[in-house]
Design an enzyme around this catalytic site. Structure first.
Site, PDB file in Angstrom:
ATOM      1  N   GLU A 123       0.895  -1.158   0.000  1.00  0.00           N
ATOM      2  CA  GLU A 123       0.000   0.000   0.000  1.00  0.00           C
ATOM      3  C   GLU A 123       0.927   1.200   0.000  1.00  0.00           C
ATOM      4  O   GLU A 123       1.676   1.395   0.952  1.00  0.00           O
ATOM      5  CB  GLU A 123      -0.891   0.031   1.254  1.00  0.00           C
ATOM      6  CG  GLU A 123      -1.594   1.371   1.412  1.00  0.00           C
ATOM      7  CD  GLU A 123      -2.356   1.546   2.732  1.00  0.00           C
ATOM      8  OE1 GLU A 123      -2.778   0.555   3.342  1.00  0.00           O
ATOM      9  OE2 GLU A 123      -2.516   2.714   3.141  1.00  0.00           O
TER      10      GLU A 123
ATOM     11  N   ARG B 258       0.121  10.273   0.798  1.00  0.00           N
ATOM     12  CA  ARG B 258       0.265  11.250   1.872  1.00  0.00           C
ATOM     13  C   ARG B 258       1.457  12.169   1.670  1.00  0.00           C
ATOM     14  O   ARG B 258       1.764  12.979   2.526  1.00  0.00           O
ATOM     15  CB  ARG B 258       0.462  10.522   3.217  1.00  0.00           C
ATOM     16  CG  ARG B 258      -0.740   9.722   3.645  1.00  0.00           C
ATOM     17  CD  ARG B 258      -0.506   9.093   5.005  1.00  0.00           C
ATOM     18  NE  ARG B 258      -1.163   7.806   5.064  1.00  0.00           N
ATOM     19  CZ  ARG B 258      -0.861   6.826   5.913  1.00  0.00           C
ATOM     20  NH1 ARG B 258       0.088   6.999   6.799  1.00  0.00           N
ATOM     21  NH2 ARG B 258      -1.527   5.698   5.884  1.00  0.00           N
TER      22      ARG B 258
ATOM     23  N   THR C   1      -4.670   5.559   1.425  1.00  0.00           N
ATOM     24  CA  THR C   1      -5.171   6.861   1.868  1.00  0.00           C
ATOM     25  C   THR C   1      -5.899   7.597   0.730  1.00  0.00           C
ATOM     26  O   THR C   1      -5.717   8.797   0.528  1.00  0.00           O
ATOM     27  CB  THR C   1      -4.042   7.740   2.477  1.00  0.00           C
ATOM     28  OG1 THR C   1      -3.141   6.915   3.211  1.00  0.00           O
ATOM     29  CG2 THR C   1      -4.614   8.765   3.442  1.00  0.00           C
TER      30      THR C   1
ATOM     31  N   LYS D 272     -10.769  -3.115   4.709  1.00  0.00           N
ATOM     32  CA  LYS D 272      -9.638  -2.809   5.577  1.00  0.00           C
ATOM     33  C   LYS D 272     -10.210  -2.524   6.968  1.00  0.00           C
ATOM     34  O   LYS D 272     -11.219  -1.820   7.086  1.00  0.00           O
ATOM     35  CB  LYS D 272      -8.914  -1.582   5.019  1.00  0.00           C
ATOM     36  CG  LYS D 272      -7.824  -1.015   5.916  1.00  0.00           C
ATOM     37  CD  LYS D 272      -6.990   0.018   5.154  1.00  0.00           C
ATOM     38  CE  LYS D 272      -6.061   0.772   6.093  1.00  0.00           C
ATOM     39  NZ  LYS D 272      -5.040   1.558   5.362  1.00  0.00           N
TER      40      LYS D 272
END
Ligand code: 3PG
Length: 213
Positions: free
Chosen positions: A43, A47, A71, A131
C-alpha cells in the site's frame, strides 16, 4: 489484472507493506527489497507529494509487485491512482463517493471500516473485502471477531491494518475471515531513510518464515 486476480494475489501472499515515501527512489528501492524478501503487495499511501509518481515508478520498475494506492480519501484521487497505474486502492475510512468513483474507473477498492455501521454501509455498496483500521487500537482480533460474527454468512473478508507488527500479525491471519494483514513494520520509515534495504529484505523474510511461507 482482473479484480478477482488482485484479491487472490493479496490472499495468497497474506502480507501488505505500507509505504510512505518522500522520494520516488525510496519507493522503488523499498519495493525491490521487499520483493527480494518475498513480499509482493504494497500500500503506497497518498500522503506525500511524490506518492503518485512513486506508484508509477514501482509499477514500471518492479514487475511482480502488486501496488495499492493508500489513503484514497476523495474521488479525484481515484482517477489519479488509476492513471498512475495502481492495481487497487484502499482507504482508512469509507467514503461512498470514492467507492462509486472506483467502480467508474474499474479500480478495485478496499474501504476502511471500524464499526458495524460502516461495515454495513460497505456491504450496501458491494464492498466485501474491507480494511479494518486502526485494528489494534479499536480492540484487535477480539474486536474483529465480535463485529464480524453477524456477517459471517455474507463471506466478508478483512485486511486489518494499524498497530500490527511482527509479534501479532500471525494471530490475525489465524482468523479465517482475514485474508491478509498490513503495516509499516515491514517498511519502517527509519529503515527507508537509512536506505537499509537489506534490513527490509530480512524483515520480510522473517515475517514469511513466521507464516511458514
Ligand atoms: C495504514 O495506512 O494502514 C497505517 O498507517 C498502517 O498502520 P501502521 O503504521 O500502524 O502499521
Amino acid at each position: 489484472m482482473k479484480t478477482i486476480e488482485i484479491f487472490d494475489h493479496i490472499y495468497e501472499k497474506s502480507l501488505m507493506a505500507v509505504l510512505v515515501v518522500d522520494q520516488v527512489e525510496e519507493a522503488v528501492n523499498t519495493s525491490k527489497a521487499l520483493l527480494k524478501g518475498g513480499v509482493s503487495v504494497i500500500e503506497l499511501a497518498l500522503r506525500t507529494p511524490v506518492a503518485l509518481e512513486a506508484i508509477s515508478a514501482v509499477v514500471d520498475h518492479c514487475p511482480g509487485m502488486l501496488v495499492g494506492a493508500g489513503t484514497v480519501i476523495n474521488p479525484e484521487q481515484v482517477e489519479s491512482a488509476k492513471k498512475a497505474g495502481a492495481h487497487f486502492a484502499l482507504s482508512p475510512g469509507l467514503n461512498t463517493n470514492v467507492i462509486t468513483e472506483s467502480n467508474n474507473y474499474d479500480l478495485p477498492f478496499i474501504p476502511g471500516i471500524a464499526t458495524p455501521t460502516e461495515l454495513q454501509l460497505a456491504l450496501e455498496f458491494d464492498c466485501n473485502c474491507l480494511k479494518v483500521f486502526p485494528a489494534e487500537t479499536i480492540g484487535g482480533l477480539p474486536y474483529l471477531k465480535s463485529i464480524s460474527e453477524p456477517y459471517k454468512h455474507l463471506e466478508v473478508k478483512y485486511i486489518p491494518l494499524g498497530g500490527i507488527n511482527i509479534d501479532n500479525f500471525s494471530d490475525y491471519l489465524s482468523f479465517p475471515e482475514v485474508i491478509a494483514v498490513g503495516g509499516s513494520w515491514l517498511t519502517p520509515r527509519a529503515l527507508i531513510k537509512d536506505k537499509a534495504w537489506d534490513d527490509i529484505t530480512k524483515t520480510a523474510q522473517k515475517s514469511l518464515e513466521i507464516l511458514g511461507k
